[in-house]
Write a protein that holds these residues in place. Structure first.
Motif, PDB file in Angstrom:
ATOM      1  N   TYR A   1       3.278  68.689  -4.313  1.00 31.40           N
ATOM      2  CA  TYR A   1       3.008  67.264  -4.512  1.00 31.40           C
ATOM      3  C   TYR A   1       2.718  66.903  -5.966  1.00 31.40           C
ATOM      4  O   TYR A   1       2.813  65.724  -6.346  1.00 31.40           O
ATOM      5  N   GLU A   2       2.366  67.878  -6.787  1.00 33.26           N
ATOM      6  CA  GLU A   2       1.996  67.546  -8.159  1.00 33.26           C
ATOM      7  C   GLU A   2       3.155  66.942  -8.940  1.00 33.26           C
ATOM      8  O   GLU A   2       2.996  65.911  -9.611  1.00 33.26           O
TER       9      GLU A   2
ATOM     10  N   ALA B   1       8.276  67.301  -1.980  1.00 23.95           N
ATOM     11  CA  ALA B   1       7.109  68.182  -1.943  1.00 23.95           C
ATOM     12  C   ALA B   1       7.361  69.442  -1.143  1.00 23.95           C
ATOM     13  O   ALA B   1       6.715  70.471  -1.369  1.00 23.95           O
ATOM     14  N   ALA B   2       8.305  69.386  -0.210  1.00 26.06           N
ATOM     15  CA  ALA B   2       8.615  70.579   0.579  1.00 26.06           C
ATOM     16  C   ALA B   2       9.127  71.719  -0.303  1.00 26.06           C
ATOM     17  O   ALA B   2       8.981  72.891   0.038  1.00 26.06           O
ATOM     18  N   ARG B   3       9.695  71.373  -1.471  1.00 28.85           N
ATOM     19  CA  ARG B   3      10.234  72.396  -2.375  1.00 28.85           C
ATOM     20  C   ARG B   3       9.359  72.629  -3.602  1.00 28.85           C
ATOM     21  O   ARG B   3       9.215  73.760  -4.061  1.00 28.85           O
TER      22      ARG B   3
ATOM     23  N   ALA C   1       3.551  63.239 -10.735  1.00 23.81           N
ATOM     24  CA  ALA C   1       3.761  63.114 -12.176  1.00 23.81           C
ATOM     25  C   ALA C   1       4.990  62.264 -12.471  1.00 23.81           C
ATOM     26  O   ALA C   1       4.966  61.399 -13.361  1.00 23.81           O
ATOM     27  N   LEU C   2       6.063  62.492 -11.731  1.00 22.86           N
ATOM     28  CA  LEU C   2       7.283  61.698 -11.930  1.00 22.86           C
ATOM     29  C   LEU C   2       7.042  60.239 -11.562  1.00 22.86           C
ATOM     30  O   LEU C   2       7.599  59.331 -12.196  1.00 22.86           O
ATOM     31  N   GLY C   3       6.235  60.016 -10.537  1.00 25.18           N
ATOM     32  CA  GLY C   3       5.871  58.646 -10.199  1.00 25.18           C
ATOM     33  C   GLY C   3       5.139  57.974 -11.344  1.00 25.18           C
ATOM     34  O   GLY C   3       5.368  56.789 -11.637  1.00 25.18           O
ATOM     35  N   GLY C   4       4.264  58.720 -12.028  1.00 23.92           N
ATOM     36  CA  GLY C   4       3.559  58.180 -13.184  1.00 23.92           C
ATOM     37  C   GLY C   4       4.505  57.857 -14.321  1.00 23.92           C
ATOM     38  O   GLY C   4       4.374  56.817 -14.979  1.00 23.92           O
TER      39      GLY C   4
ATOM     40  N   THR D   1      -0.205  58.790   0.796  1.00 19.51           N
ATOM     41  CA  THR D   1       0.488  59.906   1.461  1.00 19.51           C
ATOM     42  C   THR D   1       0.358  61.202   0.678  1.00 19.51           C
ATOM     43  O   THR D   1      -0.182  62.189   1.181  1.00 19.51           O
ATOM     44  N   ALA D   2       0.849  61.222  -0.552  1.00 21.81           N
ATOM     45  CA  ALA D   2       0.881  62.472  -1.313  1.00 21.81           C
ATOM     46  C   ALA D   2      -0.511  62.939  -1.724  1.00 21.81           C
ATOM     47  O   ALA D   2      -0.832  64.132  -1.624  1.00 21.81           O
TER      48      ALA D   2
END
Length: 403
Positions: A367-368, A362-364, A372-375, A234-235
């Motif tokens: 997506y980066e 991501a709206a605010r 990064a937080l997912g990592g 998605t992202a």
């Protein structure tokens, strides 16, 4: 490599399991590209045509453990054959539909027995037939087949949908063929102990699982697939399109490349299992997730994103077969179908929550940052899994007791 540790390439049983695994990912992958054509054919909005996917996914999330329970009670092979038949026949029947609501009903019937449910039943059968490193080896090839089918599904669906909206649904006829082959040639697994189909089954299944290990594996499954569905599927496509201006075709090629890497790595899972425990392999996979997602955030070009996705693919190729092998090893024969089918519900749950977790922020902030937080989250999970495995010793010890 001992004869009892490698992949039994000459076994008819192996190819029947692989055939079942290959038809399972056709649930959504071949239908997605056809949604615009479905909308045009029935004169509906894109949102309503999207219900063709929702109608399939919702029943499976609820009914997967029920199907698994009956697979334990009646026998895995006796349940997987009618599931393959219903999955295929309902899919073929879509080509005869004249109203969208008929399509949705047929898709709901498909979703109640097919897709990820079939994959979980096939994985449960792997656990019935094989043990030790050979189980990991076969589970790796099975996972690779699923990844490969999922990767080529959108291509096939797109090509067929260009001819007519219903053309992709003819591919479900392959499930009917596989059902006939499985019924005729797949030998019954050597399991005599069957669970009951009342409330005692659920209680007994829960009691049979070591709580700490089960929570670790199910939790890793939820987080891993959330990162996959939300981050990579998605992202990352939105990032590639918005930041690097890539067309959808090139975006799809990059994501497919990551899935192919995962399939390649999964093939060697049996070899890896001779050196590391299943939980150790999952831990290493989450390191790959962490490096891959942070790499996507840090990349300054589409090439950099491709390399980072490749690292993520390595991690996914380690996690996919290892969590399945771990659950199969944790579950006793009487409850293996239910335990593996619960994995399906977890995966479908991740499919539901993953995209919003990445798209809403991501709206605010773009997506980066979510990537990064997912990592970072993946790195923390890797640390937790390392601790759950008992540290370095637990990671390095292969599942000798499961040989």
């Amino acid at each position: 490599m001992g004869e009892d540790e490698g992949i039994p390439w000459r076994s008819r049983r192996l190819y029947l399991l692989l055939a079942t695994a290959v038809v399972a990912p056709l649930d959504v992958t071949i239908v997605g590209p056809a949604l615009p054509a479905v909308a045009d054919a029935f004169g509906v909005s894109s949102a309503r045509s999207g219900l063709v996917i929702t109608a399939f996914a919702a029943p499976g999330a609820i009914l997967a453990p029920v199907v698994g329970m009956y697979a334990d009670r009646l026998g895995r092979r006796r349940v997987i054959v009618p599931c393959l038949l219903v999955y295929g026949i309902a899919g073929l029947a879509v080509t005869l539909a004249t109203e969208l609501w008929i399509v949705l009903v047929l898709r709901a019937i498909q979703g109640s027995v097919g897709g990820s449910i079939l994959a979980s039943l096939a994985m449960a059968l792997v656990g019935d037939y094989y043990s030790g490193p050979r189980r990991n080896a076969v589970m790796g090839v099975l996972s690779a087949s699923i990844s490969f089918s999922a990767a080529v599904g959108p291509v096939l669906g797109g090509v067929l949908a260009a001819r007519s909206w219903d053309a992709p649904f003819y591919l479900y006829g392959s499930s009917v063929v596989v059902a006939g082959l499985v019924a005729r040639y797949l030998d019954a697994p050597p399991i005599d102990d069957r669970g009951s189909t009342d409330g005692s089954y659920v209680r007994a299944a829960i009691r049979s699982l070591p709580a700490r290990e089960a929570l670790a594996v199910y939790g890793a499954t939820l987080v891993g697939f959330t990162l996959f569905f939300g981050g990579v599927l998605t992202a990352v496509p939105f990032l590639l399109e918005g930041t690097y201006g890539l067309a959808s075709g090139r975006v799809g090629a990059l994501v497919t490349g990551a899935m192919m890497v995962a399939a390649l790595v999964a093939v060697f899972n049996g070899r890896f299992a001779r050196q590391l425990s299943n939980l150790g392999l999952v831990t290493l996979g989450f390191v790959g997730y962490a490096v891959g997602l942070v790499g996507v955030w840090a990349a300054s070009s589409a090439t950099g994103v491709l390399l980072a996705l490749g690292v993520f693919g390595v991690g996914h190729g380690l996690v996919l077969p290892s969590v399945a092998s771990a659950l199969s090893a944790l579950a006793g024969p009487a409850f293996r179908g239910g335990v593996m089918s619960l994995r399906t519900s977890v995966v479908l749950g991740a499919q539901a929550i993953g995209p919003p977790l990445f798209t809403l922020p991501a709206a605010r902030v773009g997506y980066e940052l979510p990537l990064a937080l997912g990592g970072v989250g993946a790195a923390l999970v890797a640390v937790g899994l390392f601790a759950a495995a008992g540290g370095r010793a637990g990671i390095a010890v292969a599942a000798a007791g499961d040989r």
